[in-house]
Design an enzyme around this catalytic site. Structure first.
Site, mmCIF file in Angstrom:
data_model
loop_
_atom_site.group_PDB
_atom_site.id
_atom_site.type_symbol
_atom_site.label_atom_id
_atom_site.label_comp_id
_atom_site.label_asym_id
_atom_site.label_seq_id
_atom_site.Cartn_x
_atom_site.Cartn_y
_atom_site.Cartn_z
ATOM 1 N N MET A 250 0.676 -1.203 -0.046
ATOM 2 C CA MET A 250 -0.076 0.026 0.051
ATOM 3 C C MET A 250 0.741 1.238 -0.024
ATOM 4 O O MET A 250 0.358 2.319 0.573
ATOM 5 C CB MET A 250 -1.117 0.110 1.223
ATOM 6 C CG MET A 250 -1.934 -1.246 1.100
ATOM 7 S SD MET A 250 -3.613 -0.866 2.005
ATOM 8 C CE MET A 250 -2.845 -0.594 3.783
ATOM 9 N N TYR B 75 3.936 3.928 0.696
ATOM 10 C CA TYR B 75 4.698 4.701 2.131
ATOM 11 C C TYR B 75 5.848 3.668 2.598
ATOM 12 O O TYR B 75 6.001 3.303 3.611
ATOM 13 C CB TYR B 75 3.885 5.012 3.137
ATOM 14 C CG TYR B 75 4.466 6.339 3.919
ATOM 15 C CD1 TYR B 75 4.315 7.434 3.166
ATOM 16 C CD2 TYR B 75 4.865 6.158 5.110
ATOM 17 C CE1 TYR B 75 4.888 8.662 3.772
ATOM 18 C CE2 TYR B 75 5.272 7.249 5.695
ATOM 19 C CZ TYR B 75 5.173 8.638 5.085
ATOM 20 O OH TYR B 75 5.747 9.580 5.675
ATOM 21 N N HIS C 12 9.157 1.260 3.343
ATOM 22 C CA HIS C 12 10.084 1.176 4.455
ATOM 23 C C HIS C 12 10.777 -0.142 4.212
ATOM 24 O O HIS C 12 10.684 -0.641 3.324
ATOM 25 C CB HIS C 12 9.362 1.361 6.132
ATOM 26 C CG HIS C 12 8.355 0.309 6.193
ATOM 27 N ND1 HIS C 12 8.801 -1.057 6.255
ATOM 28 C CD2 HIS C 12 6.924 0.485 6.222
ATOM 29 C CE1 HIS C 12 7.454 -1.762 6.469
ATOM 30 N NE2 HIS C 12 6.470 -0.783 6.725
ATOM 31 N N GLY D 256 10.816 -2.804 5.514
ATOM 32 C CA GLY D 256 10.315 -3.948 5.809
ATOM 33 C C GLY D 256 9.832 -4.349 4.489
ATOM 34 O O GLY D 256 10.148 -5.457 3.970
ATOM 35 N N HIS D 257 9.253 -3.334 3.662
ATOM 36 C CA HIS D 257 8.957 -3.574 2.170
ATOM 37 C C HIS D 257 10.157 -3.973 1.384
ATOM 38 O O HIS D 257 9.936 -4.751 0.620
ATOM 39 C CB HIS D 257 8.183 -2.504 1.738
ATOM 40 C CG HIS D 257 6.902 -1.941 2.341
ATOM 41 N ND1 HIS D 257 6.807 -0.702 2.987
ATOM 42 C CD2 HIS D 257 5.703 -2.426 2.540
ATOM 43 C CE1 HIS D 257 5.456 -0.768 3.416
ATOM 44 N NE2 HIS D 257 4.990 -1.588 3.189
ATOM 45 N N GLY E 290 4.919 -10.184 3.923
ATOM 46 C CA GLY E 290 5.572 -10.216 5.296
ATOM 47 C C GLY E 290 4.904 -11.012 6.354
ATOM 48 O O GLY E 290 3.664 -10.838 6.376
ATOM 49 N N ASP F 282 2.225 -9.622 8.916
ATOM 50 C CA ASP F 282 0.816 -9.726 8.632
ATOM 51 C C ASP F 282 0.678 -11.239 8.721
ATOM 52 O O ASP F 282 0.094 -11.736 7.600
ATOM 53 C CB ASP F 282 0.352 -9.152 7.594
ATOM 54 C CG ASP F 282 0.600 -7.381 7.555
ATOM 55 O OD1 ASP F 282 0.048 -6.825 8.461
ATOM 56 O OD2 ASP F 282 1.524 -7.011 7.343
ATOM 57 N N SER G 8 6.118 -0.199 10.384
ATOM 58 C CA SER G 8 5.038 -0.134 9.468
ATOM 59 C C SER G 8 4.861 1.088 9.257
ATOM 60 O O SER G 8 5.267 2.228 9.654
ATOM 61 C CB SER G 8 3.865 -0.533 10.887
ATOM 62 O OG SER G 8 2.502 -0.253 10.264
ATOM 63 N N SER G 9 3.959 1.477 7.990
ATOM 64 C CA SER G 9 3.643 2.627 7.489
ATOM 65 C C SER G 9 2.983 3.335 8.323
ATOM 66 O O SER G 9 2.938 4.548 8.481
ATOM 67 C CB SER G 9 3.115 2.427 6.254
ATOM 68 O OG SER G 9 3.648 1.768 5.309
HETATM 69 P P1 AMP Z 1 1.586 -2.707 3.494
HETATM 70 O O1 AMP Z 1 2.105 -1.724 2.603
HETATM 71 O O2 AMP Z 1 1.601 -2.714 5.059
HETATM 72 O O3 AMP Z 1 0.316 -3.442 3.114
HETATM 73 O O4 AMP Z 1 2.567 -4.285 3.587
HETATM 74 C C1 AMP Z 1 2.939 -4.650 2.419
HETATM 75 C C2 AMP Z 1 3.780 -5.979 2.457
HETATM 76 O O5 AMP Z 1 4.909 -5.723 3.267
HETATM 77 C C3 AMP Z 1 2.879 -7.214 3.257
HETATM 78 O O6 AMP Z 1 3.113 -8.261 2.999
HETATM 79 C C4 AMP Z 1 3.440 -6.738 4.778
HETATM 80 O O7 AMP Z 1 3.162 -8.038 5.414
HETATM 81 C C5 AMP Z 1 5.056 -6.376 4.401
HETATM 82 N N1 AMP Z 1 5.439 -5.889 5.639
HETATM 83 C C6 AMP Z 1 4.829 -4.640 6.287
HETATM 84 N N2 AMP Z 1 5.831 -4.383 7.284
HETATM 85 C C7 AMP Z 1 6.754 -5.169 7.268
HETATM 86 C C8 AMP Z 1 7.981 -5.616 7.943
HETATM 87 N N3 AMP Z 1 8.056 -4.749 9.073
HETATM 88 N N4 AMP Z 1 8.797 -6.472 7.673
HETATM 89 C C9 AMP Z 1 8.471 -7.448 6.817
HETATM 90 N N5 AMP Z 1 7.499 -7.243 5.809
HETATM 91 C C10 AMP Z 1 6.541 -6.140 6.057
#
Ligand code: AMP
Length: 285
Positions: free
Chosen positions: A29, A31, A33, A35-36, A146, A149, A184-185
């Site tokens: 989604m 933003y 970081h 983790g992404h 990730g 989640d 986290s975003s």
């Molecule tokens: P999001 O943009 O929050 O929907 O996350 C996109 C993907 O990045 C999802 O598969 C999340 O699980 C993964 N993700 C988010 N935060 C982290 C993190 N801290 N470490 C690893 N993967 C992450």
């Protein structure tokens, strides 16, 4: 390269596949970081082409949640994708993804029901529907998600298997800040005082994991200690703690084999989730 058109993404990825290149896909989604970026790097090393989607999906937000305020920065995201070696960014408009009302909803029963599903009843239908649509757009690929989640990984893995989608779901470890807070975003919502208390999620998981390592198998005992740990943070409002079997996300009696601990906490306007896993010593899976 940033594309907004479903047709163009399909054409480009079809051409890569026709040339024998493998595709890795990282849905996000935005933003972005570190983790992404860890998901992107996992894809880059294992595939010839890596595609990232950036789409804040309205379907997975309930009324009153943070759809309107969810942080967005496509220019910075583009740089972070380039740093990680991404070949293609798919950043569609809401109109491109949903030109009209959706009649089709993907509902993954069982694994989507407890935990996040209980607190956010429409959430996983929105996630599964958009991920199904993104998988359809990307075509045959490996898709990186990730473990932060954990339940989402379970939902999309089950969906891809049940619907024979040509997608291999690859779970990736959670990236954390030095003090243990999962990246986290949504961490930008935290005030300085809330940010200082936010590592309590990690501490609650550690307290539960220590009990499992010592042989505790009663989920209620572990959940009680995790709840007490969260309560040490004065600004934290607990949604849930859970000690469950890693695969089914429920506890079917004493814990055994691979176990997952999960926690969801609200700090002001921010809702944070985290989880970690362990093995119950000396028990069969
Ligand atoms: P999001 O943009 O929050 O929907 O996350 C996109 C993907 O990045 C999802 O598969 C999340 O699980 C993964 N993700 C988010 N935060 C982290 C993190 N801290 N470490 C690893 N993967 C992450």
């Amino acid at each position: 390269m940033v594309l907004g058109s479903i047709t163009e993404v399909r054409r480009m990825l079809d051409a890569h596949r026709a040339a024998g290149r493998s595709i890795g896909f990282v849905p996000t989604m935005g933003y972005l970081h570190a983790g992404h970026q860890s998901l992107m790097r996992a894809s880059v090393v294992a595939n010839d082409i890596t595609a990232v989607s950036i789409f804040v999906n309205p379907l997975q937000f309930a009324a009153g949640e943070d759809l309107g305020s969810y942080p967005r920065d496509l220019a910075r995201d583009t740089d972070r994708c380039a740093d990680a070696g991404v070949d293609l960014i798919f950043a569609p408009s809401v109109e491109e993804m949903y030109p009209g009302p959706m009649a089709t909803v993907v509902d993954v029963a069982s694994v989507a029901s407890p935990l996040e599903g209980a607190f956010r009843p429409e959430h996983f239908a929105g996630v599964a529907t958009v991920v199904a649509k993104l998988f359809s757009i990307m075509g045959e690929c490996r898709a990186y998600f990730g473990e932060k989640d954990w339940q989402q990984v379970a939902v999309v893995t089950r969906m891809a298997a049940d619907l024979s989608m040509p997608v291999e779901v690859v779970p990736c470890p959670t990236m954390r800040e030095p003090d243990g807070l999962a990246m986290s975003s949504r961490n930008v919502y935290l005030t300085p005082d809330e940010r200082a208390e936010a590592p309590v999620l990690r501490r609650a998981l550690d307290a539960g994991l220590a009990m499992i390592a010592e042989g505790e198998t009663d989920p209620a005992m572990i959940e009680a200690v995790m709840t007490d740990t969260v309560a040490t943070a004065s600004l934290a409002a607990l949604d849930y703690v859970a000690a469950v079997q890693a695969d089914t996300l429920i506890a079917d009696g004493p814990l055994h084999g691979e176990v997952r601990l999960l926690v969801a906490v609200r700090f002001g306007t921010a809702r944070l989730i985290d989880n970690d896993g362990g093995m119950v010593p000396g028990t069969p899976a």
